[in-house]
Write an enzyme that holds these catalytic residues in place. Structure first.
Site, mmCIF file in Angstrom:
data_model
loop_
_atom_site.group_PDB
_atom_site.id
_atom_site.type_symbol
_atom_site.label_atom_id
_atom_site.label_comp_id
_atom_site.label_asym_id
_atom_site.label_seq_id
_atom_site.Cartn_x
_atom_site.Cartn_y
_atom_site.Cartn_z
ATOM 1 N N HIS A 170 -21.406 -10.803 -5.370
ATOM 2 C CA HIS A 170 -21.181 -9.508 -4.713
ATOM 3 C C HIS A 170 -21.882 -9.460 -3.349
ATOM 4 O O HIS A 170 -22.713 -8.591 -3.069
ATOM 5 C CB HIS A 170 -21.654 -8.352 -5.601
ATOM 6 C CG HIS A 170 -20.879 -7.087 -5.353
ATOM 7 N ND1 HIS A 170 -20.533 -6.209 -6.353
ATOM 8 C CD2 HIS A 170 -20.374 -6.545 -4.222
ATOM 9 C CE1 HIS A 170 -19.861 -5.190 -5.864
ATOM 10 N NE2 HIS A 170 -19.761 -5.373 -4.561
ATOM 11 N N ALA A 191 -13.057 -6.842 -3.533
ATOM 12 C CA ALA A 191 -12.979 -5.380 -3.598
ATOM 13 C C ALA A 191 -13.769 -4.824 -4.781
ATOM 14 O O ALA A 191 -14.881 -4.320 -4.626
ATOM 15 C CB ALA A 191 -11.516 -4.946 -3.668
ATOM 16 N N ARG A 192 -13.191 -4.908 -5.977
ATOM 17 C CA ARG A 192 -13.834 -4.365 -7.168
ATOM 18 C C ARG A 192 -13.496 -5.238 -8.371
ATOM 19 O O ARG A 192 -12.363 -5.696 -8.527
ATOM 20 C CB ARG A 192 -13.362 -2.927 -7.440
ATOM 21 C CG ARG A 192 -13.994 -1.867 -6.553
ATOM 22 C CD ARG A 192 -15.449 -1.635 -6.944
ATOM 23 N NE ARG A 192 -16.055 -0.573 -6.160
ATOM 24 C CZ ARG A 192 -16.737 -0.747 -5.035
ATOM 25 N NH1 ARG A 192 -16.856 -1.975 -4.546
ATOM 26 N NH2 ARG A 192 -17.293 0.266 -4.398
ATOM 27 N N ASP A 199 0.871 -1.175 0.000
ATOM 28 C CA ASP A 199 0.000 0.000 0.000
ATOM 29 C C ASP A 199 0.906 1.223 0.000
ATOM 30 O O ASP A 199 1.642 1.453 0.967
ATOM 31 C CB ASP A 199 -0.903 0.003 1.234
ATOM 32 C CG ASP A 199 -1.932 1.125 1.216
ATOM 33 O OD1 ASP A 199 -1.620 2.204 0.669
ATOM 34 O OD2 ASP A 199 -3.040 0.929 1.728
ATOM 35 N N ASP A 250 -15.809 -12.377 -5.383
ATOM 36 C CA ASP A 250 -17.128 -11.833 -5.049
ATOM 37 C C ASP A 250 -17.515 -10.703 -5.999
ATOM 38 O O ASP A 250 -18.662 -10.270 -6.001
ATOM 39 C CB ASP A 250 -17.121 -11.325 -3.597
ATOM 40 C CG ASP A 250 -18.499 -10.891 -3.125
ATOM 41 O OD1 ASP A 250 -19.453 -11.676 -3.326
ATOM 42 O OD2 ASP A 250 -18.625 -9.787 -2.574
ATOM 43 N N ALA A 292 -21.078 -7.046 1.287
ATOM 44 C CA ALA A 292 -21.792 -6.212 2.262
ATOM 45 C C ALA A 292 -23.109 -6.837 2.704
ATOM 46 O O ALA A 292 -23.895 -6.197 3.402
ATOM 47 C CB ALA A 292 -22.059 -4.834 1.661
ATOM 48 N N GLU A 347 -20.939 -6.830 -14.054
ATOM 49 C CA GLU A 347 -21.952 -7.281 -13.107
ATOM 50 C C GLU A 347 -23.323 -6.753 -13.527
ATOM 51 O O GLU A 347 -23.426 -5.633 -13.995
ATOM 52 C CB GLU A 347 -21.614 -6.809 -11.688
ATOM 53 C CG GLU A 347 -20.350 -7.446 -11.127
ATOM 54 C CD GLU A 347 -20.100 -7.086 -9.665
ATOM 55 O OE1 GLU A 347 -20.954 -6.394 -9.060
ATOM 56 O OE2 GLU A 347 -19.059 -7.493 -9.119
#
Length: 531
Positions: free
Chosen positions: A281, A233-234, A173, A258, A284, A263
């Protein structure tokens, strides 16, 4: 008249009750967001729009929303909202940046276990009446090395859980300091080292120009044989076709996904491959997370519509209604200064110093600092907002300092931003004139007067005769129109800088040709959102 809010996606009844309890008229129509035409016809009568992911807040929808003041997204991602269009129309866009963090982190850990032990395949086999015990030989988590790409809020939670599972954790990071890494118990490494060492790799970064396709065929070649890759994440962070080929070749042992490039994902190169676990997905999707983000977005929107308070806004900092008119131009300036340094700085940031001079020292500097930090890290964290930016900076161990002083020069007030990395110190200062537009007044200690445009090019060069003509010729031959050309130098014949405001983004081949010219040291394209 009470403000009106439309809830066009599925939010909890508790959120609807919060609106009503706080004096907001609310229409709960959770299926309306799926019908573009009906939503377009209805939106004009509402002051607020509360959504999840089904509703698409497009430029066309915003153009029809004559009374709309705020859009609230229950969740962190705002991919379904046209933020520049909302900003231009003065519509505040809010999200709930931390409501899903634990849930998403837990899902990543769950996928890691599922991939390691082939749980979905074993479940299907066993429930079909088979007993293929020898077929499903898994691997242990304990003692393995987990590579975490992105160590922000969600990534750091994953690190904590993995350490609890007795894994060794290495993290990549650019904004993670050595001190913060030590604090959370991980080893900070560069991406290539992470790829080479990790038994499992999990991604926790937003989708930006710098992170898009961060795991492609070339990156996969650098990984160890038998690696397993998790993405909660994405979609778009991993090139799915490249990963599928690596799995087929036996280099990658498995993957847990996920999120997908497209999508809803009805087809993917990963589907049907052995050792691959896919979910729709669900990061959450827990009762707790859904309730938390729904309650948060209802509270935030109601507070703004009734009291004028702004919280967790993507395109506006937390400020009071009274100070907004005077502060707004300097908020834009602060964001521009941070954005400039964020785009111009490649190495990890260690320290940030902000100086408020003259009239700016008497303003709401908390909001101004938040705007600076949001601009600074937006190139790495696309979903950052004015409230979450200071938290993210703190999590990464970046040292932040602020100072104020009385008017010291010809300007009534200005903001100066200085950023220190392991390799360099970069400084930029700016102010707002009576027209409210931001301007650069100093870069690297060199004075200049540069109007800020949506598309710019920052050039460092030697101060020699003909350099202006050289730059102009390269851009002219490429068909690049220069709207404004500002210059500065430290002394005659020394180091010089140029800030060019151009009509459209400059393509890389043009920049390459420019940097090939004698006496041109560097050329960096810049983009600013001035909405």
């Amino acid at each position: 008249m009470a403000p009106r809010v439309l809830v066009s996606d599925k939010l909890s009844q508790t959120a609807v009750d919060i609106f009503r309890d706080r004096g907001v008229d609310v229409d709960f129509l959770p299926e309306l967001g799926k019908d573009k035409d009906k939503l377009l016809a209805a939106i004009g009568q509402y002051d607020g729009l509360a959504i999840r992911s089904a509703t698409k807040v497009t430029e066309k929808l915003l153009a029809a929303a004559d009374n709309l003041k705020v859009v609230g997204r229950a969740g962190i991602g705002v991919d379904n909202v046209d933020i520049p269009a909302a900003s231009k129309r003065g519509v505040i866009v809010m999200n709930t940046p931390f409501g899903n963090s634990i849930t998403t982190a837990e899902h990543a850990i769950a996928l890691m276990f599922a991939v390691a032990r082939q749980l979905p395949e074993a479940d299907v086999s066993t429930q079909a009446g088979k007993w293929e015990k020898s077929k499903f030989m898994g691997v242990e988590i304990t003692g393995k090395t987990l590579g975490v790409i992105g160590c922000g809020n969600i990534g750091s939670i994953v690190c904590s859980r993995a350490i609890g599972l007795k894994m060794r954790v290495v993290a990549f990071d650019p904004f993670l300091s050595a001190e913060r890494a030590e604090q959370i118990g991980v080893e900070k490494v560069e991406l290539d080292e992470l790829l080479a060492r990790a038994d499992f790799i999990t991604l926790h970064v937003p989708l930006t120009d710098k992170t898009r396709q961060i795991i492609d065929a070339e990156a996969l070649k650098k990984t160890k044989k038998g690696v397993r890759i998790i993405n909660c994440a994405r979609g778009g962070l991993v090139v799915e076709a490249d990963l599928a080929e690596a799995i087929k070749a036996g280099h990658v042992a498995g993957a847990g996904f996920d999120v997908f490039e497209t999508e809803p994902a009805t087809d993917s190169p990963l589907f049907g491959l052995p050792g691959v676990v896919c979910t729709p997905h669900l990061g959450a999707s827990t009762t707790e997370a859904q309730e938390n983000v729904a309650i948060q977005v209802a509270e935030q929107m109601a507070d703004y519509l009734v009291r004028g308070a702004v919280t967790n806004a993507i395109n506006m900092p937390s400020i009071s209604a009274e100070e907004a008119p005077r502060l707004k131009p300097f908020i834009r300036l602060a964001d521009v200064l941070g954005t400039f340094v964020g785009q111009a700085t490649e190495s990890a940031i260690l320290e940030v110093e902000i100086l408020y001079d003259g009239s700016t020292a008497a303003m709401n500097t908390k909001a101004l600092t938040s705007a600076v930090l949001a601009g600074l890290i937006r190139s790495q964290v696309a979903d950052v907002n004015m409230v979450s930016a200071p938290i993210m900076v703190k999590e990464r161990g970046i040292i932040l300092s602020e100072s104020k002083r009385d008017k010291s020069g010809i300007f009534d007030g200005y903001i100066q931003l200085t950023v220190k990395t392991a390799r360099q110190t970069r400084s930029v200062a700016g102010t707002c004139f009576s027209d409210g537009k931001p301007r650069f007044i100093q870069i690297k200690g060199i004075n200049l007067d540069a109007e800020v445009g949506e598309h710019m090019v920052y050039i460092t060069n030697h101060d020699v005769p003909g350099i202006i003509g050289t730059i102009g010729t390269v851009f002219g031959e490429a068909g690049v129109n220069i709207a404004n050309f500002s210059l500065g130098r430290d002394h005659p014949g020394g180091d010089a800088i140029s800030m060019l405001y151009v009509d459209a983004p400059v393509r890389q081949p043009v920049l390459d040709k420019l940097m090939a010219q004698e006496n041109v040291v560097a050329a960096k394209p810049l983009a600013f959102n001035l909405g």
